[in-house]
Design a protein around this motif. Structure first.
Motif, PDB file in Angstrom:
ATOM      1  N   VAL A 195       0.743  -1.049   0.130  1.00 16.68           N
ATOM      2  CA  VAL A 195       0.009  -0.056  -0.106  1.00 16.68           C
ATOM      3  C   VAL A 195       1.154   1.029  -0.060  1.00 16.68           C
ATOM      4  O   VAL A 195       2.208   1.425   0.360  1.00 16.68           O
ATOM      5  CB  VAL A 195      -0.514   0.006   1.276  1.00 16.68           C
ATOM      6  N   MET A 196       0.274   2.449   0.037  1.00 16.67           N
ATOM      7  CA  MET A 196       1.266   3.491  -0.432  1.00 16.67           C
ATOM      8  C   MET A 196       0.437   4.493  -0.112  1.00 16.67           C
ATOM      9  O   MET A 196      -0.637   4.878  -0.060  1.00 16.67           O
ATOM     10  CB  MET A 196       1.122   3.915  -2.413  1.00 16.67           C
ATOM     11  N   PHE A 197       1.758   5.247   0.429  1.00 16.41           N
ATOM     12  CA  PHE A 197       0.820   6.947   1.429  1.00 16.41           C
ATOM     13  C   PHE A 197       1.420   8.250   0.381  1.00 16.41           C
ATOM     14  O   PHE A 197       2.601   7.855   0.214  1.00 16.41           O
ATOM     15  CB  PHE A 197       1.107   6.332   2.466  1.00 16.41           C
ATOM     16  N   PHE A 198       0.167   9.021   0.298  1.00 13.51           N
ATOM     17  CA  PHE A 198       0.959   9.527  -0.757  1.00 13.51           C
ATOM     18  C   PHE A 198       1.024  11.043   0.503  1.00 13.51           C
ATOM     19  O   PHE A 198      -0.086  11.843   0.854  1.00 13.51           O
ATOM     20  CB  PHE A 198       0.342  10.683  -1.547  1.00 13.51           C
ATOM     21  N   LEU A 199       2.520  12.019   0.507  1.00 12.36           N
ATOM     22  CA  LEU A 199       2.568  13.077   1.214  1.00 12.36           C
ATOM     23  C   LEU A 199       3.314  14.668   0.429  1.00 12.36           C
ATOM     24  O   LEU A 199       3.471  14.086  -0.899  1.00 12.36           O
ATOM     25  CB  LEU A 199       3.294  12.901   2.458  1.00 12.36           C
ATOM     26  N   PRO A 200       2.992  15.598   1.077  1.00 12.43           N
ATOM     27  CA  PRO A 200       3.858  16.439   0.100  1.00 12.43           C
ATOM     28  C   PRO A 200       5.274  16.438   0.834  1.00 12.43           C
ATOM     29  O   PRO A 200       5.058  15.843   0.766  1.00 12.43           O
ATOM     30  CB  PRO A 200       3.205  17.823   1.305  1.00 12.43           C
ATOM     31  N   THR A 201       6.066  16.635  -0.415  1.00 11.20           N
ATOM     32  CA  THR A 201       7.282  16.377  -0.020  1.00 11.20           C
ATOM     33  C   THR A 201       8.302  16.556   1.146  1.00 11.20           C
ATOM     34  O   THR A 201       7.821  17.288   2.430  1.00 11.20           O
ATOM     35  CB  THR A 201       8.440  17.788  -0.561  1.00 11.20           C
ATOM     36  N   THR A 202       8.148  15.150   2.011  1.00 11.84           N
ATOM     37  CA  THR A 202       8.690  14.880   3.138  1.00 11.84           C
ATOM     38  C   THR A 202      10.025  14.298   2.729  1.00 11.84           C
ATOM     39  O   THR A 202      10.236  13.509   2.530  1.00 11.84           O
ATOM     40  CB  THR A 202       7.755  13.719   3.936  1.00 11.84           C
ATOM     41  N   ASP A 203      10.736  14.212   4.377  1.00 13.00           N
ATOM     42  CA  ASP A 203      11.984  13.621   4.615  1.00 13.00           C
ATOM     43  C   ASP A 203      11.399  12.182   4.792  1.00 13.00           C
ATOM     44  O   ASP A 203      10.656  12.069   6.334  1.00 13.00           O
ATOM     45  CB  ASP A 203      12.543  14.500   5.657  1.00 13.00           C
ATOM     46  N   ALA A 204      12.338  11.551   4.528  1.00  8.29           N
ATOM     47  CA  ALA A 204      12.041   9.745   4.375  1.00  8.29           C
ATOM     48  C   ALA A 204      12.288   9.840   6.039  1.00  8.29           C
ATOM     49  O   ALA A 204      11.754   8.513   6.089  1.00  8.29           O
ATOM     50  CB  ALA A 204      12.433   9.445   3.641  1.00  8.29           C
ATOM     51  N   ALA A 205      13.268  10.203   6.245  1.00  8.67           N
ATOM     52  CA  ALA A 205      13.699   9.303   7.792  1.00  8.67           C
ATOM     53  C   ALA A 205      13.142  10.038   8.613  1.00  8.67           C
ATOM     54  O   ALA A 205      12.578   8.955  10.193  1.00  8.67           O
ATOM     55  CB  ALA A 205      15.025  10.866   8.428  1.00  8.67           C
ATOM     56  N   SER A 206      12.223  10.239   8.229  1.00  7.19           N
ATOM     57  CA  SER A 206      10.740  11.157   9.185  1.00  7.19           C
ATOM     58  C   SER A 206       9.683   9.382   9.839  1.00  7.19           C
ATOM     59  O   SER A 206       9.480   9.618  10.423  1.00  7.19           O
ATOM     60  CB  SER A 206       9.493  12.092   8.458  1.00  7.19           C
ATOM     61  N   TRP A 207       9.688   9.077   8.553  1.00  6.25           N
ATOM     62  CA  TRP A 207       8.718   8.162   8.679  1.00  6.25           C
ATOM     63  C   TRP A 207      10.473   6.177   8.693  1.00  6.25           C
ATOM     64  O   TRP A 207       9.213   5.304   9.182  1.00  6.25           O
ATOM     65  CB  TRP A 207       8.226   7.490   7.232  1.00  6.25           C
ATOM     66  N   GLY A 208      11.566   6.498   9.299  1.00  9.50           N
ATOM     67  CA  GLY A 208      12.483   5.598   9.222  1.00  9.50           C
ATOM     68  C   GLY A 208      11.727   4.567   8.178  1.00  9.50           C
ATOM     69  O   GLY A 208      12.746   3.526   7.990  1.00  9.50           O
ATOM     70  N   ALA A 209      11.855   6.062   7.143  1.00  8.52           N
ATOM     71  CA  ALA A 209      11.847   4.425   5.513  1.00  8.52           C
ATOM     72  C   ALA A 209      13.426   4.691   4.856  1.00  8.52           C
ATOM     73  O   ALA A 209      14.518   5.512   5.246  1.00  8.52           O
ATOM     74  CB  ALA A 209      11.163   5.703   4.878  1.00  8.52           C
ATOM     75  N   ASN A 210      13.385   3.870   4.531  1.00  7.03           N
ATOM     76  CA  ASN A 210      14.816   3.166   4.031  1.00  7.03           C
ATOM     77  C   ASN A 210      16.277   3.010   4.486  1.00  7.03           C
ATOM     78  O   ASN A 210      16.768   2.915   4.014  1.00  7.03           O
ATOM     79  CB  ASN A 210      15.217   4.714   2.714  1.00  7.03           C
ATOM     80  N   LEU A 211      16.119   2.451   5.532  1.00 14.21           N
ATOM     81  CA  LEU A 211      16.860   2.710   6.179  1.00 14.21           C
ATOM     82  C   LEU A 211      16.799   1.055   6.542  1.00 14.21           C
ATOM     83  O   LEU A 211      16.377   0.006   6.285  1.00 14.21           O
ATOM     84  CB  LEU A 211      16.367   2.854   7.983  1.00 14.21           C
ATOM     85  N   ASP A 212      17.838   0.141   7.064  1.00 11.86           N
ATOM     86  CA  ASP A 212      18.385  -0.633   6.793  1.00 11.86           C
ATOM     87  C   ASP A 212      17.529  -1.840   8.131  1.00 11.86           C
ATOM     88  O   ASP A 212      17.407  -1.827   9.139  1.00 11.86           O
ATOM     89  CB  ASP A 212      19.580  -1.554   7.428  1.00 11.86           C
TER      90      ASP A 212
END
Length: 236
Positions: free
Chosen positions: A186-203
Motif C-alpha cells: 500500500v502507498m501513502f502520498f504526502l507533500p514533499t517529506t523527509d523519508a527519515a521522518s517515517w524511518g523509511a529506506n533504513l536497513d
C-alpha cells in the motif's frame, strides 16, 4: 534490503508508482538505449477493455475494487469503463508514470495496477492523467516534462490531500524490467517529506520512500503479506 526491494525503491515503484522513479538496480549504461522513444501506441494497450478492467481491479482486494470506478486507456487519455460507488478509482498506469530521466520511461511492457482512494483520486491521480493526455497527443518527452513543471509551478497540480493512499497488490502487475511485480503493498502520498521522518529506506525498515519529480509528492510504500486475491506472497 533485497536487491528486488532496492530496485523498486530506487524506481519509485510507479507513480504512485504513482510515478516510477529514477534508474533501477542493475541497469547499465547500455540499458538506456533499450527504450529510446515511444513505441507504437498499440504496444501500450491491453488486449480488451474487459481485460484491462480486470487488471485494474486486481490492484486491491475485491471488497474495495468491486465498487470502485475503473478507468482504461483510450485514444486521448483515460476513459471511465465502469462507474463506482465507494470513492475509489482503479486504473493501470503505463511507463510514462515514471520520472522523466528513467531509462524505462517508454517501456511498453509496464503495467501498474493502482486503486486510489477518494483523496488520492482527487489530488494525486490527476497528474498522471495529465501526463497521459500530453503523451498521447504526440508531444515529445522534453515538452511533456516542461508542461508538467509548469503545472506544478502554477499550482495547477498541487500537493496530495491528507489521507491520500493507494493499493498496489496485483500479482499481474509489471512495474519495470528490474523488479517485475515487486511486492504487494500500500502507498501513502504526502507533500514533499523527509523519508527519515517515517524511518523509511533504513536497513531493516519495512517502509520505503520515493520522491516524485517534478510533482511535489513523497510516496511511502509499505509491503503487505498477501496479494489482492488473498494468496500469500512468496518472499525472495
Amino acid at each position: 534490503m533485497t536487491n528486488r526491494m532496492a530496485g523498486a525503491m530506487a524506481s519509485g515503484v510507479v507513480f504512485s508508482v504513482v510515478l516510477l522513479g529514477a534508474a533501477g538496480v542493475g541497469w547499465g549504461q547500455g540499458a538506456k538505449a533499450m527504450y529510446p522513444a515511444m513505441a507504437p501506441i498499440e504496444q501500450y494497450r491491453v488486449a480488451s477493455v474487459a481485460e484491462e478492467v480486470a487488471l485494474a481491479r486486481s490492484a486491491a482486494n475485491v471488497a474495495v475494487s468491486r465498487d470502485a470506478e475503473v478507468m482504461v486507456l483510450g485514444s486521448h487519455g483515460y476513459e471511465t469503463a465502469a462507474k463506482g460507488t465507494n470513492g475509489f478509482v482503479c486504473l493501470v498506469e503505463r511507463s510514462w508514470a515514471t520520472n522523466f530521466d528513467d531509462p524505462q520511461f517508454w517501456n511498453p511492457k509496464l503495467r501498474a495496477p493502482h486503486c486510489f482512494n477518494a483523496a488520492a483520486a482527487r489530488s494525486v491521480m490527476p497528474a498522471y492523467l495529465k501526463r497521459t493526455e500530453l503523451v498521447l497527443s504526440g508531444m515529445p518527452k522534453d515538452q511533456v516534462e516542461a508542461r508538467m513543471k509548469e503545472a506544478v509551478a502554477t499550482k495547477v497540480i498541487g500537493a496530495p490531500e491528507q489521507g491520500a493512499m493507494c493499493y498496489m497488490m496485483s500479482k499481474q502487475g509489471y512495474l519495470n524490467d528490474s523488479v517485475g511485480h515487486w511486492h504487494p503493498h500500500v502507498m501513502f502520498f504526502l507533500p514533499t517529506t523527509d523519508a527519515a521522518s517515517w524511518g523509511a529506506n533504513l536497513d531493516g525498515s519495512q517502509v520505503f520512500a520515493a520522491q516524485e519529480n517534478p510533482e511535489a509528492v513523497t510516496i511511502f510504500m509499505v509491503p503487505v503479506m498477501t496479494w489482492s486475491d488473498g494468496t500469500m506472497e512468496e518472499m525472495k
